[in-house]
Design an enzyme around this catalytic site. Structure first.
Site, PDB file in Angstrom:
ATOM      1  N   ARG A  59       0.841  -1.212   0.000  1.00 53.90           N
ATOM      2  CA  ARG A  59       0.000   0.000   0.000  1.00 53.90           C
ATOM      3  C   ARG A  59       0.870   1.254   0.000  1.00 53.90           C
ATOM      4  NH1 ARG A  59      -2.294   1.974   4.325  1.00 53.90           N
ATOM      5  NH2 ARG A  59      -2.564  -0.037   5.341  1.00 53.90           N
TER       6      ARG A  59
ATOM      7  N   TYR B  51     -17.043  14.045 -16.057  1.00 56.14           N
ATOM      8  CA  TYR B  51     -17.554  12.678 -15.977  1.00 56.14           C
ATOM      9  C   TYR B  51     -18.581  12.582 -14.832  1.00 56.14           C
ATOM     10  CZ  TYR B  51     -17.557   7.751 -14.754  1.00 56.14           C
ATOM     11  OH  TYR B  51     -17.936   6.485 -14.422  1.00 56.14           O
TER      12      TYR B  51
ATOM     13  N   ASP C 279      -7.967  16.717 -15.841  1.00 51.59           N
ATOM     14  CA  ASP C 279      -8.235  15.319 -16.145  1.00 51.59           C
ATOM     15  C   ASP C 279      -7.888  15.118 -17.626  1.00 51.59           C
ATOM     16  OD1 ASP C 279      -9.428  12.915 -16.965  1.00 51.59           O
ATOM     17  OD2 ASP C 279     -10.984  13.043 -15.437  1.00 51.59           O
TER      18      ASP C 279
ATOM     19  N   LYS D 174      -8.805   3.742 -19.619  1.00 50.37           N
ATOM     20  CA  LYS D 174      -9.191   4.076 -20.992  1.00 50.37           C
ATOM     21  C   LYS D 174      -7.999   3.862 -21.942  1.00 50.37           C
ATOM     22  CE  LYS D 174     -12.921   4.813 -18.901  1.00 50.37           C
ATOM     23  NZ  LYS D 174     -12.976   5.804 -17.862  1.00 50.37           N
TER      24      LYS D 174
HETATM   25  N1  LCS Z   1     -12.346  10.920 -15.660  1.00 53.50           N
HETATM   26  C1  LCS Z   1     -12.923  10.739 -16.867  1.00 53.50           C
HETATM   27  C2  LCS Z   1     -12.789  11.816 -17.906  1.00 53.50           C
HETATM   28  C3  LCS Z   1     -13.634   9.586 -17.140  1.00 53.50           C
HETATM   29  O1  LCS Z   1     -14.177   9.437 -18.347  1.00 53.50           O
HETATM   30  C4  LCS Z   1     -13.770   8.591 -16.133  1.00 53.50           C
HETATM   31  C5  LCS Z   1     -14.532   7.345 -16.363  1.00 53.50           C
HETATM   32  C6  LCS Z   1     -13.158   8.818 -14.886  1.00 53.50           C
HETATM   33  C7  LCS Z   1     -12.451   9.976 -14.696  1.00 53.50           C
HETATM   34  C8  LCS Z   1     -13.219   7.796 -13.786  1.00 53.50           C
HETATM   35  O2  LCS Z   1     -12.384   6.741 -14.081  1.00 53.50           O
HETATM   36  P1  LCS Z   1     -12.556   5.231 -13.563  1.00 53.50           P
HETATM   37  O3  LCS Z   1     -12.706   5.302 -12.085  1.00 53.50           O
HETATM   38  O4  LCS Z   1     -13.792   4.700 -14.220  1.00 53.50           O
HETATM   39  O5  LCS Z   1     -11.314   4.566 -14.011  1.00 53.50           O
HETATM   40  N2  LCS Z   1     -15.329   7.390 -17.495  1.00 53.50           N
HETATM   41  C9  LCS Z   1     -16.160   6.478 -17.922  1.00 53.50           C
HETATM   42  C10 LCS Z   1     -16.932   6.627 -19.077  1.00 53.50           C
HETATM   43  O6  LCS Z   1     -17.030   7.634 -19.767  1.00 53.50           O
HETATM   44  N3  LCS Z   1     -17.601   5.515 -19.290  1.00 53.50           N
HETATM   45  O7  LCS Z   1     -17.355   4.597 -18.298  1.00 53.50           O
HETATM   46  C11 LCS Z   1     -16.433   5.158 -17.340  1.00 53.50           C
END
Ligand code: LCS
Length: 392
Positions: free
Chosen positions: A57, A110, A182, A207
């Site tokens: 951790r 998001y 972001d 992603k």
């Molecule tokens: N920031 C952006 C711009 C995102 O698109 C997402 C997730 C996150 C943060 C959060 O990331 P995660 O915890 O899911 O790794 N976006 C998603 C989307 O557009 N479709 O499914 C998840």
């Protein structure tokens, strides 16, 4: 290690095979803890008087390679890996704000980032404003003495609006607010916010950085001081760390990021060109199209326009959903940046947690669809969209 171009750094940075018995690929340290040679060594390591791994951790050799690599790619001093993009976003905001503070947010984030902002407001009295970030005077009029963070996505999920990062960074420096970007949609291959003046970059590494739809993870890059603070507080004590195996998969994914991004981008241009001439498509929102209203911002900060296309169909939610249901090759799924082309309906899926009137403010209507253009032959992607459009 010498400084190389980004296409080389994605493959080599942070790893010396001679330190790991010549293993070409970085080894997976699938270990929760690390043994000490003596009780005194344990004491020294906990006191910070001796370097060395203690417990996963707090740090893990596989994870360290990933963290050094992403820091270099983003042009920052240090990096930190998380169990999800939201773990990275929440660790950042919890480290930067206290009760009574204010966060200025791009008009569109998001859905779960919006959820986190609401949680901070309801439970911890941290206020926020979602505002259009296109005009300097407009942005300035929202900055208060309590504004500690300017938080932006660019391109914004899913409306594809851009935020001028040099402008925001200038305002942050003038007012003392930390600028957090972001960079999920662009990745460091297309855009490097820290080099434009931002303080912290966060990613959903789920992603494009993973690129293969097999990991949920997050990343953060910033100054050595900020990353150390998060490592020892809002990461260590809240606990959203990445697993060594997921870090290993991200190291592998990063190696092909530039070649994959080139293909996502060129496929998206081809698909957007076909879409915009189709009578059943009302509008495309794609930064790579000449009709896009912020071409000047792309030229300032992005190498290419990215692989995401949003578009509006005539006829509202039912037509949008019918189009999705008629697709054969393209998959209905949230997430983005995978090899497979994915489609989703933001109003009822990724952004359904955002109340309707806030969605309208962000530009997310019932007729909006979001396409994550994959790595398939673009002609096959288009044939699928075209046959589905014929049926609606
Ligand atoms: N920031 C952006 C711009 C995102 O698109 C997402 C997730 C996150 C943060 C959060 O990331 P995660 O915890 O899911 O790794 N976006 C998603 C989307 O557009 N479709 O499914 C998840």
């Amino acid at each position: 290690m010498n400084n190389y171009r980004l296409e080389t750094e994605v493959i080599h940075r942070g790893y010396e095979s001679k330190s790991f018995q010549g293993s070409l690929t970085p080894p997976l340290f699938q270990s929760s803890t690390f043994t000490m040679e003596s009780a005194e060594q344990g004491e020294r390591r906990f006191a910070g008087d001796e370097e060395g791994y203690i417990y996963s951790r707090l740090g893990n050799p596989t994870v360290t390679i990933l963290e050094e690599r992403i820091a270099e790619l983003e042009g920052g001093e240090a990096g930190l890996a998380f169990s999800s993009g939201m773990a990275a976003v929440s660790a950042t905001l919890f480290a930067l704000v206290r009760s009574g503070d204010h966060i200025l947010v791009s008009e569109g984030v998001y859905g779960c980032t919006y959820g986190l902002l609401e949680l901070l407001k309801d439970r911890f009295k941290v206020d926020y404003d979602l505002i259009a970030m296109d005009k300097e005077e407009h942005i300035r009029s929202y900055i208060r003495p309590e504004t500690k963070v300017i938080y932006v996505e660019t391109p914004i999920n899913p409306t594809m609006k851009l935020v001028d990062l040099q402008l925001i960074s200038k305002l942050g420096k003038e007012t003392g607010a930390k600028v957090v970007v972001d960079n999920t949609f662009a990745t460091p291959y297309l855009q490097r916010p820290i080099l434009l003046g931002a303080d912290v970059v966060v990613h959903s590494a789920t992603k494009y950085i993973s690129g293969h739809g097999d990991v949920v993870a997050g990343l953060m890059v910033g100054s050595e001081e900020f990353i150390n603070e998060v490592r020892m507080t809002t990461q260590k004590d809240i606990g959203g760390i990445i697993s060594p195996f997921d870090a290993w998969l991200l190291i592998r994914g990063l190696k092909t990021l530039p070649v994959r991004m080139d293909r996502h981008c060129s496929n998206a241009i081809q698909i957007a060109n076909k879409m915009k001439n189709h009578p059943k498509i009302k509008e495309i929102i794609f930064p790579g199209d000449e009709s896009f209203s912020q071409v000047d911002v792309i030229e300032k900060q992005m190498k290419q326009a990215g692989g995401m296309i949003s578009f509006l169909v005539n006829g509202g939610k039912e037509t949008a959903q019918r189009l999705m249901n008629e697709l054969k090759l393209i998959k209905i799924a949230v997430s983005l940046g995978d090899a497979e082309t994915l489609i989703q309906h933001p109003a009822t899926m990724t952004h359904s947690v955002v109340p309707e009137e806030k969605r309208a403010q962000m530009g997310i209507g019932p007729e909006l669809l979001r396409l994550s253009v994959g790595l398939e032959a673009w002609e096959d992607i288009w044939v699928d969209i075209e046959q589905a459009l014929e049926k609606i």
